[in-house]
Design a protein around this motif. Structure first.
Motif, PDB file in Angstrom:
ATOM      1  N   ASP B 477      41.157  23.380 -92.963  1.00 50.67           N
ATOM      2  CA  ASP B 477      39.766  23.815 -93.017  1.00 50.67           C
ATOM      3  C   ASP B 477      39.777  25.291 -93.400  1.00 50.67           C
ATOM      4  OD1 ASP B 477      38.981  21.355 -92.194  1.00 50.67           O
ATOM      5  OD2 ASP B 477      38.463  21.930 -90.139  1.00 50.67           O
ATOM      6  N   ALA B 478      39.143  25.607 -94.508  1.00 50.28           N
ATOM      7  CA  ALA B 478      39.213  26.990 -94.960  1.00 50.28           C
ATOM      8  C   ALA B 478      38.002  27.323 -95.813  1.00 50.28           C
ATOM      9  CB  ALA B 478      40.496  27.219 -95.764  1.00 50.28           C
ATOM     10  N   LEU B 479      37.705  28.620 -95.897  1.00 50.50           N
ATOM     11  CA  LEU B 479      36.564  29.090 -96.681  1.00 50.50           C
ATOM     12  C   LEU B 479      37.031  29.808 -97.934  1.00 50.50           C
ATOM     13  CD1 LEU B 479      34.324  30.639 -93.877  1.00 50.50           C
ATOM     14  CD2 LEU B 479      34.270  28.318 -94.787  1.00 50.50           C
ATOM     15  N   TYR B 480      36.305  29.566 -99.021  1.00 42.77           N
ATOM     16  CA  TYR B 480      36.596  30.242-100.279  1.00 42.77           C
ATOM     17  C   TYR B 480      35.284  30.773-100.840  1.00 42.77           C
ATOM     18  CZ  TYR B 480      40.924  27.554 -99.893  1.00 42.77           C
ATOM     19  OH  TYR B 480      42.095  27.018 -99.452  1.00 42.77           O
ATOM     20  N   THR B 481      35.370  31.863-101.558  1.00 39.21           N
ATOM     21  CA  THR B 481      34.169  32.480-102.130  1.00 39.21           C
ATOM     22  C   THR B 481      34.223  32.308-103.644  1.00 39.21           C
ATOM     23  OG1 THR B 481      34.310  34.100-100.357  1.00 39.21           O
ATOM     24  CG2 THR B 481      32.770  34.570-102.156  1.00 39.21           C
ATOM     25  N   ASN B 482      33.292  31.514-104.171  1.00 37.05           N
ATOM     26  CA  ASN B 482      33.403  31.163-105.584  1.00 37.05           C
ATOM     27  C   ASN B 482      32.878  32.275-106.483  1.00 37.05           C
ATOM     28  OD1 ASN B 482      30.638  30.955-105.717  1.00 37.05           O
ATOM     29  ND2 ASN B 482      30.613  28.862-106.460  1.00 37.05           N
ATOM     30  N   ASP B 483      32.872  31.995-107.784  1.00 40.86           N
ATOM     31  CA  ASP B 483      32.537  33.070-108.729  1.00 40.86           C
ATOM     32  C   ASP B 483      31.075  33.486-108.653  1.00 40.86           C
ATOM     33  OD1 ASP B 483      31.526  30.809-109.883  1.00 40.86           O
ATOM     34  OD2 ASP B 483      32.885  30.818-111.610  1.00 40.86           O
ATOM     35  N   GLN B 484      30.242  32.693-107.945  1.00 40.05           N
ATOM     36  CA  GLN B 484      28.862  33.133-107.727  1.00 40.05           C
ATOM     37  C   GLN B 484      28.752  33.945-106.446  1.00 40.05           C
ATOM     38  OE1 GLN B 484      27.835  28.985-107.289  1.00 40.05           O
ATOM     39  NE2 GLN B 484      26.378  29.114-108.993  1.00 40.05           N
ATOM     40  N   GLY B 485      29.863  34.091-105.717  1.00 44.44           N
ATOM     41  CA  GLY B 485      29.809  34.777-104.439  1.00 44.44           C
ATOM     42  C   GLY B 485      29.396  33.868-103.298  1.00 44.44           C
ATOM     43  N   ARG B 486      29.437  32.567-103.545  1.00 47.42           N
ATOM     44  CA  ARG B 486      29.002  31.581-102.556  1.00 47.42           C
ATOM     45  C   ARG B 486      30.197  31.206-101.678  1.00 47.42           C
ATOM     46  NH1 ARG B 486      24.724  28.094-103.016  1.00 47.42           N
ATOM     47  NH2 ARG B 486      24.283  29.035-105.019  1.00 47.42           N
ATOM     48  N   VAL B 487      30.030  31.313-100.372  1.00 48.40           N
ATOM     49  CA  VAL B 487      31.124  30.974 -99.453  1.00 48.40           C
ATOM     50  C   VAL B 487      31.050  29.482 -99.149  1.00 48.40           C
ATOM     51  CG1 VAL B 487      32.156  31.428 -97.213  1.00 48.40           C
ATOM     52  CG2 VAL B 487      31.039  33.277 -98.475  1.00 48.40           C
ATOM     53  N   GLN B 488      32.094  28.773 -99.478  1.00 48.38           N
ATOM     54  CA  GLN B 488      32.075  27.320 -99.318  1.00 48.38           C
ATOM     55  C   GLN B 488      33.279  26.847 -98.513  1.00 48.38           C
ATOM     56  OE1 GLN B 488      30.063  25.308-102.936  1.00 48.38           O
ATOM     57  NE2 GLN B 488      31.871  26.319-103.746  1.00 48.38           N
ATOM     58  N   ALA B 489      33.105  25.678 -97.916  1.00 55.25           N
ATOM     59  CA  ALA B 489      34.127  25.151 -97.022  1.00 55.25           C
ATOM     60  C   ALA B 489      34.941  24.045 -97.673  1.00 55.25           C
ATOM     61  CB  ALA B 489      33.461  24.605 -95.765  1.00 55.25           C
ATOM     62  N   ALA B 490      36.271  24.196 -97.609  1.00 57.12           N
ATOM     63  CA  ALA B 490      37.154  23.105 -97.986  1.00 57.12           C
ATOM     64  C   ALA B 490      37.662  22.491 -96.700  1.00 57.12           C
ATOM     65  CB  ALA B 490      38.312  23.627 -98.826  1.00 57.12           C
ATOM     66  N   SER B 491      37.511  21.159 -96.594  1.00 59.44           N
ATOM     67  CA  SER B 491      37.840  20.509 -95.325  1.00 59.44           C
ATOM     68  C   SER B 491      39.224  19.894 -95.369  1.00 59.44           C
ATOM     69  CB  SER B 491      36.824  19.409 -95.028  1.00 59.44           C
ATOM     70  OG  SER B 491      35.526  19.918 -95.120  1.00 59.44           O
ATOM     71  N   SER B 492      39.801  19.814 -94.217  1.00 62.53           N
ATOM     72  CA  SER B 492      41.112  19.203 -94.105  1.00 62.53           C
ATOM     73  C   SER B 492      40.968  17.689 -94.222  1.00 62.53           C
ATOM     74  CB  SER B 492      41.711  19.585 -92.747  1.00 62.53           C
ATOM     75  OG  SER B 492      42.800  18.763 -92.469  1.00 62.53           O
ATOM     76  N   ALA B 493      41.619  17.113 -95.211  1.00 54.35           N
ATOM     77  CA  ALA B 493      41.556  15.668 -95.382  1.00 54.35           C
ATOM     78  C   ALA B 493      42.817  15.010 -94.845  1.00 54.35           C
ATOM     79  CB  ALA B 493      41.377  15.330 -96.857  1.00 54.35           C
ATOM     80  N   ILE B 494      43.949  15.649 -95.069  1.00 54.45           N
ATOM     81  CA  ILE B 494      45.223  15.118 -94.580  1.00 54.45           C
ATOM     82  C   ILE B 494      45.976  16.259 -93.902  1.00 54.45           C
ATOM     83  CG2 ILE B 494      45.466  13.223 -96.225  1.00 54.45           C
ATOM     84  CD1 ILE B 494      47.111  15.014 -98.009  1.00 54.45           C
ATOM     85  N   ALA B 495      47.001  15.901 -93.155  1.00 53.23           N
ATOM     86  CA  ALA B 495      47.763  16.924 -92.448  1.00 53.23           C
ATOM     87  C   ALA B 495      48.837  17.488 -93.381  1.00 53.23           C
ATOM     88  CB  ALA B 495      48.424  16.316 -91.216  1.00 53.23           C
ATOM     89  N   PRO B 496      49.258  18.749 -93.172  1.00 50.87           N
ATOM     90  CA  PRO B 496      50.358  19.282 -93.982  1.00 50.87           C
ATOM     91  C   PRO B 496      51.618  18.444 -93.755  1.00 50.87           C
ATOM     92  CG  PRO B 496      49.296  21.015 -92.685  1.00 50.87           C
ATOM     93  CD  PRO B 496      48.755  19.716 -92.206  1.00 50.87           C
ATOM     94  N   PRO B 497      52.466  18.312 -94.775  1.00 55.42           N
ATOM     95  CA  PRO B 497      53.619  17.410 -94.654  1.00 55.42           C
ATOM     96  C   PRO B 497      54.741  18.019 -93.802  1.00 55.42           C
ATOM     97  CG  PRO B 497      53.672  18.511 -96.767  1.00 55.42           C
ATOM     98  CD  PRO B 497      52.411  18.962 -96.091  1.00 55.42           C
TER      99      PRO B 497
END
Lengths: 218, 600, 437
Positions: B477-497
């Motif tokens: 689960d992490a936040l990224y700020t796109n080229d419009q300056g919009r803060v968006q969430a990427a969700s964890s779908a699977i666990a790290p290997p």
């Protein structure tokens, strides 16, 4: 070709389509005369509407080499400023564009009701027998292509056939074989032409429309 | 906002002026089937299944092309409508092969679903079906590098034709012939060549256009989880759904099965590019780093985290003690805001208040070949978070408009002034650009210490002293700020290997080993601190952003109830995600769940 | 009082198509000259007052159509003349363009002036190449004589007329499909609204008018709307061209007022002169292949828009296809469905799939392989097309089936009972080849 910065797209071919493709054909380019005609025609439309000239452009290409190859369609696309797919979209919609070589004489027999009532089906059969080909085919010498078409808009002169851009009216089934023989010997002079047009060209006394006079074929 | 009020099936409905009857019905939860209509492309009015009866109009009208007016009275369940609609369904199915069991669209097919609901019980057609390229899956023919086309299944809705013309702006798909003989085609069967080709599978309402990537891979009922997330492969930040396949522990193959776009009118509309859609295989690929590694002598050997950390501490402290300016960090713009926030605290704790100057951000750019008029431009920057780095105070130069300037770092490394480099790169291979100079510095002994925290094996990890396996974008689960300056969430779908950890966790562990206390036990702790540290801006509510969880199969089955199906179609272009319209915006992105009807 | 022809009075004269003849006999371009002294709105009012109804098939009042053309727009406006004449049994525009082209050219110019257009496109079907050549040559002459081009008659009005050649598509005769074709696309209809009057050619306000319609405009301007409306019955005024083909003695184009009855048109010496070989008439399709059949006892009605509609059919394009008792009703429906299947543009579902299905059923019945259930199926499939399609093509395509089933159901049943065609005619194909592909 890959658009991806890192990943290769699957290059493998699974299964090719069975669709009959247009012949690629050799390099195609308008002759200077045709180019001039195209450049003139395109001025009939607003400058941002070059696509309006596409049918004209295709007629020119077809006139130049008899039928439309993929190379010709690409050339037209370039002239118009659209994609080749858009050209193919148009070419395949309209019946008057050929995607395979056709004979010197393309005999279009009208098969719709008014002509059929006066024997158009029999005309097709007779022409087919005289030429030894089925509708849709071209004879081995490449002289004749036989096509059945829908209403040509000359129902008072049924049965009508259109040979290339020329008309031949009131073709009785029994005279069909003779027409083929006449075309072989006399060429385009064998056609009656459109009765109206003929008069227009010659300025001769007209019979006009609305007369089934038996002997006015010649 | 101008509104109009009309009546549909006896219910008064108020909608925005200019909406069509179909849109109004769908918004009100009244199911009306449709095929040629797609909210993202122009209206065609050709499939004829969305017919409704409207008072004072002589004939049945297509609801997709009729604009709502005040006082309009619409009936979608009138016997006349029901009969007409069933008639159109009969026509749609006279030539459609019933090969749903082998069709990739089976189970998530609007033709299938709507036919069950609205079609006639049986067809009166007793002539053989039209066949284009063979029976069954033999009719699947090449349709460019990413797609397959099955003309037998096509219902000629022309969505794909219009998509290419209007969205891609390169009309590569056309129809050949006319009337009954019409076929979808490309010029000379060249196929579709575009960076956004995958969307064609989404816009196709039947199984006529399918992607090679998803071919025979899975079925909807094999996909137990769908996670709403975002794509991080460029700076656009398309809203996506990650699809997970059910498979036992021991089975081969990946769990992540496909990525599909999720509607966000402000970011990606209904679309995503092929890079984001198809380039996810590395996440569960052979080159993934699964265990920490440490150099012993000349060899890089697997080691346990608890063995790596003290050794790492010793090596770093050795350098810092000798010369604090000899430690540098090279951080990929694939790092999330949480990670960048922790990195900042780490370097400040380790190197002092201006420790951030020791960090160089890096990313790559590639201009994508796209038609000039395209409505879906894929940005050149191949990293998701250049703007996040900028907002957190890192030097990013021209930001998304330019390339990072690493010359100073490179000169310092090549000149032997740098004794330790810590690389943080949670992106795919190549995402930090050309680092051959680092590898060369290792080879010739100029750089004594190289630590690489990453996700895939690269020449750089091969050259490192320490390799710390992190998590890819679908694993945290992490936040990224796109080229419009919009803060968006990427969700964890699977666990790290394997033993891989989320990157914020690695950084906290390294900091702790170095004697720095960073009080975080979860990524939400980091977000809370981030929000507190950056009040008033787009990060102020970073701690309140919601992250999606995989929805379990039972819910998915409930959602596959055809009567609920229209919502997926409307919001997700014929893909059956399990959740509703969860457009993520700054600050508040609580997912809105569609109330699901229980089965039976 | 004998009817005085006005559209086709001189077509049998040598050189009737020339500008000289037009100026000499028909007061050529005086209508245009007069029109340019009026305000555009006044012309529209006159056309409205005349009651001129579109001659293309739908019979919509032309003045209304022009009035609907959006006025307040910076966009250019267009006249599209529909010269795609493709309705089976129709060949009147052919005659007008070939023998009286200047009447059309003048009509185009007046139409442009009335709606505020500067360009008229005459969309002519590709098969009329010989007509196009005449038309283009005469347009050239009109330009040279100052009837087209810049500042016509010193009025400041500019008008260009271009001929645009189609390439073989019946559907291009549908007004929005014609516009699409003119724009260089497939001739497929658009959804309406927006109507062409608001967003037509290049999304600009456009009036699409049939050739014969536009040919009537100069006459209305010259002779006044009253003269026009009094020619023929109320609301069906003006001269009308009738195309008569099939099993009659003298097939052709005949001009008459719309108080003429269908019986007169078919049997009178002034017109088609009766049935060929005196065989009894079986039925007539009065308005091109897309309208319901009428039986011999239904002929004593005025051949007007309203008259024919009252009798249960439509005047349509006024193409009368007359046939005698040698014609098998199933064969007739099959022949026409072959036409409609071939010409269906394929855009919308019911027409694309339905026309093929109907043809297959009709061929099966005609071959003698039909089953009793096929009759219900024909009826059901036809009704699933009617009213469900994007344009009027669907209704037109189902009409031959529904109409023949209604009038000659016994023949359908006989085919199924006998397992063969019960009315084969010698003029039909000897082998079931034609129409089978």
């Amino acid at each position: 070709m890959s658009f991806h910065p890192r990943m290769e797209y699957a290059p493998a071919k699974f299964h090719k389509s069975e669709r009959t493709l247009a012949e690629q054909g050799g390099d195609f380019k308008y002759t200077p005369e045709n180019q001039a005609k195209f450049d003139e025609n395109v001025t009939h439309y607003p400058p941002e509407q070059r696509k309006s000239a596409i049918l004209f452009a295709l007629y020119l290409a077809q006139g130049q080499q008899g039928y439309l190859t993929a190379a010709a369609m690409q050339h037209v696309a370039q002239q118009i400023g659209c994609t080749a797919a858009e050209v193919e979209d148009v070419v395949t919609y309209y019946t008057m564009f050929y995607r395979t070589p056709v004979g010197k004489y393309v005999i279009n027999v009208c098969r719709t009701l008014s002509c059929a009532l006066l024997g158009a089906e029999r005309v097709t059969e007779e022409l087919s027998a005289a030429l030894g080909i089925k509708p849709g085919e071209t004879d081995p010498t490449g002289t004749f292509t036989l096509v059945e078409v829908e209403c040509l808009g000359a129902c008072d002169r049924a049965p009508v056939v259109m040979v290339n851009d020329e008309w031949h009216e009131r073709l009785a089934p029994e005279q069909s074989a003779k027409l083929i023989a006449d075309i072989r010997t006399k060429g385009a002079a064998a056609f009656t032409g459109c009765h109206l047009n003929k008069e227009a060209q010659q300025g001769a006394g007209a019979r006009g429309t609305g007369d089934r006079g038996k002997g006015d074929r010649t | 906002m101008d509104t109009v009020t009309l009546t549909i099936d006896g219910r008064p409905i108020t909608v925005q002026k200019g909406k069509t009857v179909l849109q109004a019905a769908l918004e009100a939860g009244i199911s009306v089937p449709y095929y040629c209509y797609h909210p993202g492309i122009s209206i065609d009015g050709s499939c004829r299944v969305c017919v409704v009866k409207i008072e004072k109009m002589p004939k049945l009208q297509t609801s997709c092309s009729t604009t709502c007016t005040d006082g309009m009275v619409v009936m979608t369940r009138d016997p006349e409508v029901v009969e007409a609609r069933a008639g159109v369904f009969e026509f749609l199915l006279v030539n459609h092969p019933l090969d749903c069991p082998v069709c990739d669209k089976g189970g998530e097919c609007p033709l299938q679903d709507f036919s069950y609901t609205f079609g006639p019980a049986e067809s009166r057609m007793d002539f053989p079906r039209r066949v284009f390229d063979g029976e069954g899956v033999k009719a699947d023919v090449d349709f460019g590098p990413t797609l397959m086309l099955n003309r037998n299944r096509c219902i000629l809705c022309t969505r794909c034709v219009r998509f290419m013309k209007e969205i891609d702006a390169d009309a590569q798909i056309n129809i050949v012939d006319r009337g009954y003989g019409s076929e979808i085609a490309t010029f000379q069967e060249q196929g579709v060549h575009t960076l956004i080709s995958g969307n064609l599978m989404d816009v196709c309402p039947v199984g006529a256009i399918t992607t090679r990537d998803y071919r025979f891979k899975s079925r909807p009922w094999d996909n137990p989880g769908v996670v709403d997330t975002i794509c991080t492969l460029c700076s656009k930040g398309c809203n996506t759904s990650a699809w997970l396949k059910a498979k036992p522990e021991w089975a081969r193959g990946s769990r992540l099965i496909r990525m599909t776009p999720r509607f966000n009118p402000d970011v990606n509309n209904y679309w995503m590019c092929d890079i984001g859609r198809f380039d996810y295989h590395w996440v569960e690929g052979e080159t993934r780093l699964r265990r920490p590694m440490m150099r012993r002598g000349t060899a890089l050997e697997p080691a346990a985290w608890h063995d790596v950390e003290p050794r790492l501490r010793d090596r770093i402290q050795e350098v810092v003690t000798a010369d604090p300016t000899a430690v540098r960090f090279l951080v990929s713009a694939h790092a999330s805001n949480e990670e960048l926030f922790v990195v900042k605290q780490l370097v400040e704790g380790l190197l002092g208040a201006d420790g951030i100057k020791a960090v160089s951000m890096t990313w790559t750019r590639s201009e994508k070949p796209q038609p000039a008029g395209t409505k879906f431009k894929v940005p050149a920057t191949d990293a998701p978070n250049v703007n996040g780095a900028r907002d957190l105070g890192y030097d990013v130069g021209q930001g998304n408009d330019g390339l990072p300037d690493l010359t100073a770092l490179r000169t310092a490394v090549e000149g032997g002034r740098v004794k330790a480099v810590y690389v943080i790169d949670p992106g795919p291979q190549g995402s930090i650009g050309d680092v051959s100079w680092l590898i060369e510095a290792r080879r010739n002994g100029t750089l004594p210490l190289l630590i690489v925290q990453g996700v895939v094996t690269t020449p750089l990890t091969d050259a490192a002293d320490f390799v710390l396996p992190g998590a890819a974008y679908v694993e945290k689960d992490a936040l990224y700020t796109n080229d419009q300056g919009r803060v968006q969430a990427a969700s964890s779908a699977i666990a790290p290997p394997g033993e891989a950890l989320e990157d914020w966790q690695i950084l906290v562990n390294v900091a702790r080993a170095l004697g720095l206390t960073l009080p975080y036990t979860s990524s939400s702790d980091v977000r809370r601190a981030l929000a507190a540290a950056m009040p008033g801006g787009p990060y102020a509510d970073a701690d309140k952003i919601g992250f999606a969880q995989p929805l379990p199969a039972s819910s998915w089955l409930q959602a596959s109830n055809p009567s609920e199906r229209w919502k997926w179609d409307f919001f997700f272009q014929d893909l059956p995600p399990v959740k509703g319209h969860s457009v993520q915006t700054e600050g508040s992105a609580q997912a809105l769940f569609i109330p699901l009807k229980p089965v039976g | 009082m004998a009817y005085q022809r006005v559209l086709t009075q001189y077509i049998n004269e040598p050189g009737s198509y020339t500008l000289d003849s037009y100026l000499k006999h028909q007061r050529g371009y005086e209508g245009l000259r007069k029109a340019l002294t009026l305000k555009p709105g006044e012309i529209i009012d006159q056309v409205k007052a005349s009651g001129l109804r579109g001659r293309g098939g739908a019979g919509f009042p032309t003045g209304m159509k022009w009035q609907f053309v959006l006025k307040d727009t910076p966009k250019p406006k267009y006249i599209c003349c529909n010269a795609d004449e493709s309705e089976p049994g129709t060949f009147k525009d052919h005659v007008l363009m070939e023998r009286n082209p200047h009447l059309l050219i003048e009509g185009c110019a007046i139409g442009c002036y009335a709606i505020g257009a500067k360009v008229a496109y005459i969309y002519i079907r590709g098969e009329f190449y010989h007509v196009q050549q005449i038309l283009e040559a005469e347009i050239e002459k009109a330009y040279k004589a100052g009837y087209l081009g810049k500042n016509i008659f010193g009025s400041g009005f500019d008008c260009d007329v271009y001929v645009h050649r189609g390439a073989g598509a019946y559907e291009a005769g549908e007004e929005t499909a014609l516009i699409e074709s003119l724009e260089g696309k497939r001739a497929q209809p658009r959804i309406k609204p927006p109507f062409p009057a608001v967003a037509g050619l290049y999304q600009c306000p456009t009036a699409v008018n049939n050739v014969e319609t536009l040919c009537n405009v100069p006459l209305i301007i010259m002779n006044g709307p009253e003269w026009f409306s009094k020619l023929g019955p109320e609301k069906n005024g003006g001269p009308k061209l009738y195309c008569i083909s099939g099993h009659v003695k003298k097939p052709g184009v005949y001009e008459a007022a719309m108080d003429t009855t269908l019986r007169e048109l078919i049997y009178d010496e002034r017109f088609a002169g009766g049935m060929m070989d005196e065989r009894p008439m079986k039925a007539v399709i009065p308005g091109g292949s897309s309208v319901p059949l009428l039986l011999p006892d239904q002929l004593d009605i005025p051949a007007s828009f309203d008259g024919v509609q009252k009798a249960g059919s439509l005047l349509g394009s006024a193409g009368l296809i007359v046939f005698n008792d040698s014609v098998c009703a199933v064969w007739l429906a099959m022949n026409l469905l072959h036409f409609y299947r071939h010409e269906s543009c394929g855009k919308c579902t019911p027409c694309r799939e339905g026309t093929d299905w109907l043809l297959k059923l009709l061929m099966r019945i005609e071959r003698g392989e039909g089953q009793p259930k096929d009759l219900d199926l024909l009826f059901g499939v036809s009704n699933n097309i009617v009213g469900k399609t994007l344009c009027a093509f669907g209704d037109a395509a189902a009409t031959p089936v529904l109409s023949t089933m209604k009038l000659f159901r016994d023949e359908y049943e006989a085919h199924i009972r006998a397992g063969a065609c019960t009315l084969p005619a010698p003029w039909r194909a000897k082998h079931a080849m034609a129409g089978a592909h």
